[in-house]
Design a protein around this motif. Structure first.
Motif, mmCIF file in Angstrom:
data_model
loop_
_atom_site.group_PDB
_atom_site.id
_atom_site.type_symbol
_atom_site.label_atom_id
_atom_site.label_comp_id
_atom_site.label_asym_id
_atom_site.label_seq_id
_atom_site.Cartn_x
_atom_site.Cartn_y
_atom_site.Cartn_z
ATOM 1 N N PRO A 48 -13.713 27.656 -78.731
ATOM 2 C CA PRO A 48 -12.552 26.946 -77.814
ATOM 3 C C PRO A 48 -11.410 27.626 -77.751
ATOM 4 N N LEU A 49 -10.919 28.635 -78.553
ATOM 5 C CA LEU A 49 -9.597 29.240 -78.742
ATOM 6 C C LEU A 49 -9.778 30.547 -78.060
ATOM 7 N N GLY A 50 -10.743 30.835 -77.664
ATOM 8 C CA GLY A 50 -10.982 32.409 -77.537
ATOM 9 C C GLY A 50 -10.046 32.914 -76.013
ATOM 10 N N ALA A 51 -9.613 31.862 -75.355
ATOM 11 C CA ALA A 51 -8.883 32.226 -74.229
ATOM 12 C C ALA A 51 -7.512 32.176 -74.494
ATOM 13 N N LEU A 52 -7.212 31.796 -75.748
ATOM 14 C CA LEU A 52 -5.598 31.448 -75.952
ATOM 15 C C LEU A 52 -4.960 32.475 -76.601
ATOM 16 N N ASP A 53 -3.793 32.932 -76.537
ATOM 17 C CA ASP A 53 -3.079 33.998 -77.230
ATOM 18 C C ASP A 53 -2.874 33.398 -78.747
ATOM 19 N N ARG A 54 -2.653 34.482 -79.824
ATOM 20 C CA ARG A 54 -2.680 34.256 -81.071
ATOM 21 C C ARG A 54 -1.941 33.307 -81.563
ATOM 22 N N ASN A 55 -0.545 33.169 -81.124
ATOM 23 C CA ASN A 55 0.271 32.048 -81.727
ATOM 24 C C ASN A 55 -0.464 30.781 -81.551
ATOM 25 N N LEU A 56 -0.690 30.366 -80.364
ATOM 26 C CA LEU A 56 -1.267 29.367 -79.754
ATOM 27 C C LEU A 56 -2.700 28.942 -80.483
ATOM 28 N N ARG A 57 -3.481 29.920 -80.792
ATOM 29 C CA ARG A 57 -4.691 29.930 -81.463
ATOM 30 C C ARG A 57 -4.559 29.415 -82.805
ATOM 31 N N GLY A 58 -3.553 29.811 -83.542
ATOM 32 C CA GLY A 58 -3.125 29.334 -84.734
ATOM 33 C C GLY A 58 -2.670 27.976 -84.837
ATOM 34 N N ALA A 59 -2.008 27.629 -83.958
ATOM 35 C CA ALA A 59 -1.443 26.304 -83.982
ATOM 36 C C ALA A 59 -2.755 25.022 -83.608
ATOM 37 N N LEU A 60 -3.487 25.672 -82.654
ATOM 38 C CA LEU A 60 -4.759 24.694 -82.463
ATOM 39 C C LEU A 60 -5.857 24.608 -83.507
ATOM 40 N N GLN A 61 -5.727 25.695 -84.316
ATOM 41 C CA GLN A 61 -6.709 26.008 -85.354
ATOM 42 C C GLN A 61 -6.429 24.703 -86.521
ATOM 43 N N LEU A 62 -4.993 24.612 -86.825
ATOM 44 C CA LEU A 62 -4.539 23.530 -87.746
ATOM 45 C C LEU A 62 -4.807 22.048 -86.820
ATOM 46 N N GLU A 63 -4.474 21.977 -85.537
ATOM 47 C CA GLU A 63 -4.880 20.758 -85.085
ATOM 48 C C GLU A 63 -6.606 20.420 -85.155
ATOM 49 N N ILE A 64 -7.301 21.344 -84.884
ATOM 50 C CA ILE A 64 -8.726 21.221 -84.954
ATOM 51 C C ILE A 64 -9.150 20.628 -86.219
ATOM 52 N N ARG A 65 -8.439 21.327 -87.129
ATOM 53 C CA ARG A 65 -8.937 21.035 -88.688
ATOM 54 C C ARG A 65 -8.370 19.484 -88.913
ATOM 55 N N ARG A 66 -7.074 19.035 -88.502
ATOM 56 C CA ARG A 66 -6.391 17.985 -88.618
ATOM 57 C C ARG A 66 -7.322 16.719 -87.821
ATOM 58 N N ILE A 67 -7.706 17.015 -86.701
ATOM 59 C CA ILE A 67 -8.614 15.990 -85.813
ATOM 60 C C ILE A 67 -9.935 15.901 -86.546
ATOM 61 N N HIS A 68 -10.720 17.090 -87.260
ATOM 62 C CA HIS A 68 -11.736 16.895 -87.967
ATOM 63 C C HIS A 68 -11.681 15.968 -89.061
ATOM 64 N N ARG A 69 -10.681 16.117 -89.917
ATOM 65 C CA ARG A 69 -10.212 15.155 -91.087
ATOM 66 C C ARG A 69 -10.318 13.758 -90.414
ATOM 67 N N GLU A 70 -9.625 13.635 -89.439
ATOM 68 C CA GLU A 70 -9.337 12.394 -88.909
ATOM 69 C C GLU A 70 -10.412 11.519 -88.268
ATOM 70 N N VAL A 71 -11.196 12.082 -87.490
ATOM 71 C CA VAL A 71 -12.553 11.702 -86.875
ATOM 72 C C VAL A 71 -13.786 11.664 -87.712
ATOM 73 N N GLY A 72 -13.790 12.408 -88.712
ATOM 74 C CA GLY A 72 -14.769 12.651 -89.375
ATOM 75 C C GLY A 72 -16.246 12.941 -88.851
ATOM 76 N N SER A 73 -16.337 13.329 -87.642
ATOM 77 C CA SER A 73 -17.597 13.711 -87.046
ATOM 78 C C SER A 73 -18.102 15.117 -87.492
ATOM 79 N N THR A 74 -19.297 15.465 -87.562
ATOM 80 C CA THR A 74 -19.708 16.653 -87.702
ATOM 81 C C THR A 74 -19.212 17.819 -86.764
ATOM 82 N N PHE A 75 -18.704 18.831 -87.090
ATOM 83 C CA PHE A 75 -18.250 19.935 -86.043
ATOM 84 C C PHE A 75 -19.065 20.993 -86.412
ATOM 85 N N VAL A 76 -19.455 21.554 -85.143
ATOM 86 C CA VAL A 76 -20.102 22.813 -84.974
ATOM 87 C C VAL A 76 -19.653 23.605 -84.337
ATOM 88 N N PHE A 77 -19.001 24.836 -85.034
ATOM 89 C CA PHE A 77 -17.897 25.784 -84.284
ATOM 90 C C PHE A 77 -18.448 27.073 -84.240
#
Lengths: 290, 381
Positions: free
Chosen positions: B182-211
């Motif tokens: 999902p982050l392949g099309a984004l530039d480096r900085n944005l990718r880093g920010a969205l990685q953090l966000e995806i981790r946070r959302i994974h913790r908050e929703v608790g679903s199984t994530f396959v990435f």
């Protein structure tokens, strides 16, 4: 403070590129169009010719027949052309080329040849008639009827529906359909909620193109139809070339032009908000994602 | 004090939510054959824990995306089973699997507003209107896009579009969220920010994530565990630390991070020493990969940070394994320096990480590279 002298810029003359086409269109289309519109008001000017259109008992019959036939042709080409264009986007490059050729062959053959072919197919005791006779059906007549004209026009108009549809459908990102299914839509619902709305621009341009062409179609009705079942274009031709009633022909032409413009304007206002999206669809679709 | 207990209760709430909503994904002998020389996915068995963040990592063409599509139902299994919480879903079409999916190019519906995009899966599930409003509001808050609901996708930046796609993928509480680069099309900085966000959302929703990704750093950064794919098979599964520190094969060692690699040919896994050129190196039994076998080639790998460099042999501790080396280049990287080495007579490419302050080496200098046996790893080729 020193004054810097800017290099003098050459005047931009690129608008001259427009001149040949505009001159041609003006001379060949717009000036005669305006002339015939002016002439339609007669001398001295009155709205008599226009009033006659509605009261002479023939013009309106022919107009409604033409409009009805144009609507039928437009809708039938859409129903036939949409699945065809859709499959063209799904086919392999080879099959797509073949399908494209099948659509374009009518373009490459002369209009006269095509219409004479229909004449032979539909005439009394022609192949179509004989097939019906074989099944014991004798009262179906296509030759010199509105039905026969409409059938032949549908075939002639099909490419004008398929080509704009294909270019619109090919620009739609198919991942959107997968996304919709992943989000809980059946394939059929995914089509109606995602693919169909995105294809509306193509549908609109196909509808407008086929409808406007059908409204003014001359050769097919002239060859396959009969004077009793004539269409608007024949009526105009008759009034201009046989009756030499240029005012009446001009009034009829202007009337049809206005009706067509109003209908096209309505279609465009429908498609206006959608055509903005189609640009996005075409530019956002992924380019060579492995 | 009150603040502390409140955050504690939130943590508990999140934990119980996670326990409830996570789904186990099991792949049993999963195979997808497109009729090419080798199946795209070749007899894969993998168990993904409920609520786990599992990354399918591998080079392009290794079968990771095909595996994801098999879980989603976009591809039909050739053989094997896909089980969600023990239920075989192999015969179910995508729309009946109740999985969220995030695509690399976002796949937002361009003719719908942000709100309508996010509401789409809820409307497909005939959710009540006020419930839709509430859920969409919540999840737009979660991805920090409040106030954008009337925008069309094209009016948003790439990062914002991917957040909308993320919101749309989680709004219906899917059992599993599948993320296809999902982050392949984004530039480096944005990718880093969205990685953090995806981790946070994974913790908050608790679903199984396959990435799915081909980016090792992204995989290391995000995952609870990584399944490393190679030519349609899983090379190794484990936590990022485990894959990095204890690779079982040379492929794993080379795919994750830098390694100094010494090809040894066939060795017996029970020997306590191996030979390479004129060197003899001690082998610690617990650094031998279980995949090393006497009928298969082996290699000894050492990470650059495990390698030290001395001026001559007398400075090398007696229990260390050593090899002569030439310094080809010195890279200064701020917090450390990397010595680029030519190792042994074969002049193999090698690297050693040294203190940023030490500057007593010069280009072309003959030195000795050494490491403690516990820093090395004997892997299968």
């Amino acid at each position: 403070m020193t004054q810097l002298s800017l290099p003098r810029r050459a005047p931009n003359l690129s608008w001259l590129l427009l001149v040949p086409a505009v001159a041609l269109m003006a001379g060949v289309v717009y000036v005669p169009l305006i002339q015939s519109a002016v002439r339609s008001f007669g001398d001295p000017p009155s709205l008599q010719e226009y009033a006659d259109l509605f009261s002479d008992g023939i013009t309106m019959t022919v107009f409604w027949r033409t409009l009805g036939s144009a609507v039928v042709v437009t809708l039938v080409t859409l129903v036939l052309g949409y699945p065809y264009a859709y499959m063209m986007t799904r086919a392999s490059a080879r099959v797509r080329g073949l399908l494209m050729t099948v659509v374009l062959v009518p373009f490459w053959t002369s209009a006269m040849a095509r219409n004479f072919a229909w004449l032979i197919l539909l005439e009394r005791n022609g192949p179509v008639d004989r097939i019906f006779q074989f099944f014991g059906i004798h009262d179906v007549v296509f030759y010199q009827t509105t039905t026969g004209v409409t059938i032949a026009m549908t075939q002639v108009m099909l490419p004008f529906m398929v080509l704009p549809l294909y270019s619109a459908l090919a620009g739609i990102d198919r991942k959107l359909l997968l996304a919709a299914q992943g989000l809980g839509s059946t394939p059929v619902k995914a089509f109606w909620k995602v693919f169909w709305p995105l294809s509306k621009v193509g549908v609109m341009s196909g509808l407008v193109l086929v409808f406007t062409l059908s409204m003014g179609f001359y050769i097919t009705p002239a060859l396959l139809g009969s004077p009793q079942n004539s269409m608007i274009a024949q009526l105009i031709s008759q009034r201009a070339t046989q009756l030499l009633d240029f005012a009446a022909a001009g009034a009829l032409g202007t009337f049809v032009l206005i009706v067509t413009l109003v209908l096209v304007g309505m279609a465009n206002s429908q498609g206006g908000s959608i055509s903005a999206i189609s640009v996005v669809v075409n530019t956002d679709s992924p380019k060579g994602n492995g | 004090m009150t603040q502390l207990s409140q955050s504690n209760s939130e943590t508990f709430a999140a934990a119980s939510l996670a326990a409830k909503s996570g789904t186990e994904v099991r792949l049993e002998g999963v195979t997808k054959d497109f009729g090419l020389a080798k199946p795209a996915v070749d007899d894969i068995t993998l168990r993904i824990e409920p609520g786990e963040f599992m990354t399918l990592l591998g080079p392009s063409g290794s079968g990771k995306t095909t595996t994801l599509n098999l879980i989603a139902g976009f591809e039909v299994l050739t053989k094997g089973q896909v089980l969600l919480n023990g239920q075989d879903v192999g015969a179910l079409p995508p729309h009946k699997r109740n999985l969220g999916m995030l695509f690399q190019n976002y796949a937002l519906f361009p003719h719908m507003s942000v709100y309508d995009n996010v509401a789409y899966p809820l409307r497909e599930r005939k959710t009540a209107k006020d419930e839709i409003q509430r859920r969409v509001g919540e999840v737009l808050e979660l991805v920090q896009l409040v106030g954008r609901d009337k925008h069309l996708p094209k009016q948003l930046s790439g990062g914002q579009q991917q957040r909308v796609a993320l919101a749309r993928a989680i709004v219906f509480n899917p059992k599993v969220l599948l993320l296809d680069e999902p982050l392949g099309a984004l530039d480096r900085n944005l990718r880093g920010a969205l990685q953090l966000e995806i981790r946070r959302i994974h913790r908050e929703v608790g679903s199984t994530f396959v990435f799915v990704t081909h980016d090792q750093d992204e995989a290391m950064n995000l995952s609870d565990r990584i399944a490393l794919f190679n030519e349609g098979e899983i090379e190794q599964v484990g936590a990022p630390e485990e894959l990095y520190a204890r690779p079982e094969t040379l492929f794993t060692a080379k795919f994750l991070g830098d390694s100094n690699v010494f090809h040894l040919g066939k060795v017996s896994p029970i020997d306590n020493a191996v030979a390479w050129e004129d060197e003899r190196w001690a082998v610690d039994a617990n650094t031998v990969s279980p995949k090393v076998a006497s009928d298969r080639g082996s290699a000894l790998v050492v990470r650059p940070e495990g390698v030290s460099v001395s001026k001559n042999r007398s400075e090398v501790p007696p229990d260390a394994n050593a090899v002569k080396a030439t310094i080809l280049d010195i890279e200064y990287l701020g917090s450390y320096r990397t010595l680029v080495l030519a190792l042994g007579d074969a002049r193999l490419n090698g690297r050693a990480r040294i203190d940023a302050q030490s500057s007593d080496f010069s280009l072309g200098e003959e030195v000795v590279a050494w490491w403690r046996p516990y820093r090395q790893r004997l892997v299968a080729e």
